[in-house]
Design a protein around this motif. Sequence first.
Motif, mmCIF file in Angstrom:
data_model
loop_
_atom_site.group_PDB
_atom_site.id
_atom_site.type_symbol
_atom_site.label_atom_id
_atom_site.label_comp_id
_atom_site.label_asym_id
_atom_site.label_seq_id
_atom_site.Cartn_x
_atom_site.Cartn_y
_atom_site.Cartn_z
ATOM 1 N N LEU A 127 1.030 -1.537 -0.024
ATOM 2 C CA LEU A 127 0.099 -0.140 0.031
ATOM 3 C C LEU A 127 0.921 0.949 -0.174
ATOM 4 N N ASN A 128 2.262 1.543 0.411
ATOM 5 C CA ASN A 128 2.955 2.370 0.740
ATOM 6 C C ASN A 128 2.569 3.537 1.519
ATOM 7 N N VAL A 129 1.858 2.613 2.345
ATOM 8 C CA VAL A 129 2.030 3.571 4.048
ATOM 9 C C VAL A 129 3.058 3.354 4.656
ATOM 10 N N TYR A 130 3.460 4.948 4.636
ATOM 11 C CA TYR A 130 4.496 5.237 6.120
ATOM 12 C C TYR A 130 4.000 5.300 7.404
ATOM 13 N N ILE A 131 4.451 3.699 8.030
ATOM 14 C CA ILE A 131 4.529 3.823 9.103
ATOM 15 C C ILE A 131 6.497 3.160 10.141
ATOM 16 N N PRO A 132 6.259 4.002 11.012
ATOM 17 C CA PRO A 132 7.806 3.604 11.104
ATOM 18 C C PRO A 132 7.935 1.887 11.973
ATOM 19 N N LEU A 133 9.104 1.653 11.292
ATOM 20 C CA LEU A 133 8.968 -0.367 11.861
ATOM 21 C C LEU A 133 9.230 -0.013 13.653
ATOM 22 N N VAL A 134 9.818 0.885 14.480
ATOM 23 C CA VAL A 134 9.337 0.868 15.449
ATOM 24 C C VAL A 134 7.800 0.816 16.419
ATOM 25 N N HIS A 135 7.511 1.298 15.295
ATOM 26 C CA HIS A 135 5.473 2.013 16.106
ATOM 27 C C HIS A 135 5.624 0.439 16.119
ATOM 28 N N THR A 136 5.482 -0.576 14.598
ATOM 29 C CA THR A 136 5.054 -1.649 14.206
ATOM 30 C C THR A 136 5.159 -2.736 15.087
ATOM 31 N N GLY A 137 6.376 -2.449 15.677
ATOM 32 C CA GLY A 137 7.048 -3.573 16.612
ATOM 33 C C GLY A 137 6.993 -3.067 17.958
ATOM 34 N N LEU A 138 6.480 -2.259 18.613
ATOM 35 C CA LEU A 138 5.547 -1.850 19.983
ATOM 36 C C LEU A 138 4.049 -2.376 19.694
ATOM 37 N N VAL A 139 3.197 -2.457 18.875
ATOM 38 C CA VAL A 139 1.995 -2.773 18.255
ATOM 39 C C VAL A 139 2.213 -4.130 18.908
ATOM 40 N N LEU A 140 3.539 -4.331 17.924
ATOM 41 C CA LEU A 140 3.306 -6.453 18.146
ATOM 42 C C LEU A 140 3.627 -6.961 19.465
ATOM 43 N N LEU A 141 4.422 -5.850 20.174
ATOM 44 C CA LEU A 141 5.090 -5.803 21.391
ATOM 45 C C LEU A 141 3.714 -6.068 22.410
ATOM 46 N N CYS A 142 3.252 -5.070 22.571
ATOM 47 C CA CYS A 142 1.697 -5.260 22.956
ATOM 48 C C CYS A 142 1.073 -5.792 22.828
ATOM 49 N N ALA A 143 1.010 -5.839 21.741
ATOM 50 C CA ALA A 143 -0.079 -7.233 21.501
ATOM 51 C C ALA A 143 0.251 -8.600 22.257
ATOM 52 N N PHE A 144 0.801 -8.504 21.920
ATOM 53 C CA PHE A 144 1.899 -10.384 22.916
ATOM 54 C C PHE A 144 1.490 -10.219 24.415
ATOM 55 N N LEU A 145 2.025 -9.050 24.745
ATOM 56 C CA LEU A 145 1.764 -8.839 25.901
ATOM 57 C C LEU A 145 0.262 -9.109 26.398
ATOM 58 N N ILE A 146 -0.679 -8.128 26.121
ATOM 59 C CA ILE A 146 -2.029 -7.968 26.396
ATOM 60 C C ILE A 146 -2.729 -10.146 25.915
ATOM 61 N N THR A 147 -1.851 -10.402 24.887
ATOM 62 C CA THR A 147 -2.639 -11.998 24.755
ATOM 63 C C THR A 147 -2.257 -12.722 25.808
ATOM 64 N N MET A 148 -0.809 -12.449 25.942
ATOM 65 C CA MET A 148 -1.153 -13.194 27.233
ATOM 66 C C MET A 148 -1.739 -13.146 28.395
ATOM 67 N N LEU A 149 -2.211 -11.810 28.943
ATOM 68 C CA LEU A 149 -2.611 -11.776 30.018
ATOM 69 C C LEU A 149 -3.692 -12.260 29.722
ATOM 70 N N GLU A 150 -4.337 -12.456 28.444
ATOM 71 C CA GLU A 150 -5.768 -12.468 28.292
ATOM 72 C C GLU A 150 -5.735 -14.080 28.449
ATOM 73 N N ARG A 151 -4.617 -14.522 28.146
ATOM 74 C CA ARG A 151 -4.350 -15.412 27.530
ATOM 75 C C ARG A 151 -5.185 -16.612 29.115
ATOM 76 N N LEU A 152 -3.991 -15.729 30.369
ATOM 77 C CA LEU A 152 -3.391 -16.096 31.465
ATOM 78 C C LEU A 152 -4.868 -16.507 32.405
ATOM 79 N N THR A 153 -6.109 -15.304 32.190
ATOM 80 C CA THR A 153 -7.027 -15.234 32.957
ATOM 81 C C THR A 153 -7.958 -16.429 32.284
ATOM 82 N N ILE A 154 -8.114 -16.533 30.953
ATOM 83 C CA ILE A 154 -8.939 -17.672 30.404
ATOM 84 C C ILE A 154 -8.076 -18.789 30.939
ATOM 85 N N ARG A 155 -6.738 -19.277 30.803
ATOM 86 C CA ARG A 155 -6.738 -20.200 31.209
ATOM 87 C C ARG A 155 -6.940 -21.292 32.911
ATOM 88 N N GLN A 156 -7.251 -19.715 33.716
ATOM 89 C CA GLN A 156 -7.478 -20.100 35.203
ATOM 90 C C GLN A 156 -8.387 -21.265 35.199
#
Length: 416
Positions: A127-156
């Motif tokens: 698409l040629n959309v300009y998004i800094p790579l560091v921002h994409t990495g932060l989104v993925l890291l944040c999504a990973f951490l939130i998903t871990m917490l969400e799965r931990l709650t559901i797992r219990q």
Amino acid sequence: MWREECPKAVSTETNLSETSRNRVLSVAYWRFFVNALLILCDMASFIVASAIIYVWQGREALYSSRFHFHIGLWLYALACSLIWIYCLHSVGVYHRHVMGDGYQLNAILVKGTFFTGLMICAIDSILNVYIPLVHTGLVLLCAFLITMLERLTIRQFVLSSREKGAYSYGTVVVGSPEGIEHALAFLSQKRQLNHHAIAVCPIGLNKRTGLVEAVAAPADFKERIRKISGRDISMLPYCRNFAERATSMGAQTVMVTDVMQRFSDNFNTFVLNMETMNLEIAVVTSAVDVSGHETNIRVIQGTTVMTISLPQYSPWDMCKKRVFDVLVSLFAVTVTAIVTVPIAIAIKLTDGGPIFYTQTRVGRRDKPFKMIKFRSMVVNADKMKAELAKETGQDGRFIIQNEGRSASHQGRQVYP
């Protein structure tokens, strides 16, 4: 291999089929809704992570310089969340045996996060959309951490429910009395395993015949398994209709602990019998190994468990196979009519007998069915075979061939 017939668990084959179908549907029902809940929660986790990072960066919209259109931030986050779900599904996050795991789930989440990053970067490049790579990495890291917490709650919640038998597969544990006790102790300690023991089946190997057969459990066996599991567990004898009995009890999985050795005829026969009733086989790999099936291997605190899936007999695959069989058969009958119709006419004109020959064969679950084929033998060949065997003093094991012609037997030959 089978030494005796168990008492009938169900009165008719119709009742057994109904029991098996209800069991599969009940499992599919809770699995569907649990996975649907997990997918929605995972999507929400990614959208929340995107909102945190992009709002923090002060972004309101994105612009595709290649296709010259603006992309709303929420629409972009939603599209990326769908990519997130697709990648998690591809790496096996939603597999039925991963739902209650901890370490294994987190390892798979890391892999899913990596693939999501690759796909998002590829789409941004297209698409040629300009998004800094560091921002994409932060989104993925944040999504990973939130998903871990969400799965931990559901797992219990899932693990606490499994103590009551919910969100788990009814399992029959098969093996020596010692192997059964070890497996029950293992299952009672590892709640992340979704196997709920509903019956045990003690077996042993007959050294004289080499066959697996039922063995008498020690007098205090029931008391020991009650102490290990904290509840009473039914005893299921090892017999010819073992699979039917396990199905009627609501079993989804049969766990093999020991006795049956890898690549043995005993184990191959056992797997085929379980497969006919759509029962999954869970194997402790220190006792047995298999090949030729789809497997899922999990290491739980030093113990390796390999689950053998039989996808060719899953409800969805059976439906696809049935549709494929019907459509291909109709096509084949139509295309080959130019050959089969003249053959049918020729058979009828040869001796005036029937065109088709029917014979009873044994099919799935030992159920007989009628096989229909073009008749290549003389009329009443089966009767002639019996008479010829009686005349020659044989036991009836001979071959009937239709090659060549002679004056006897209406132009067909019968060979002992």
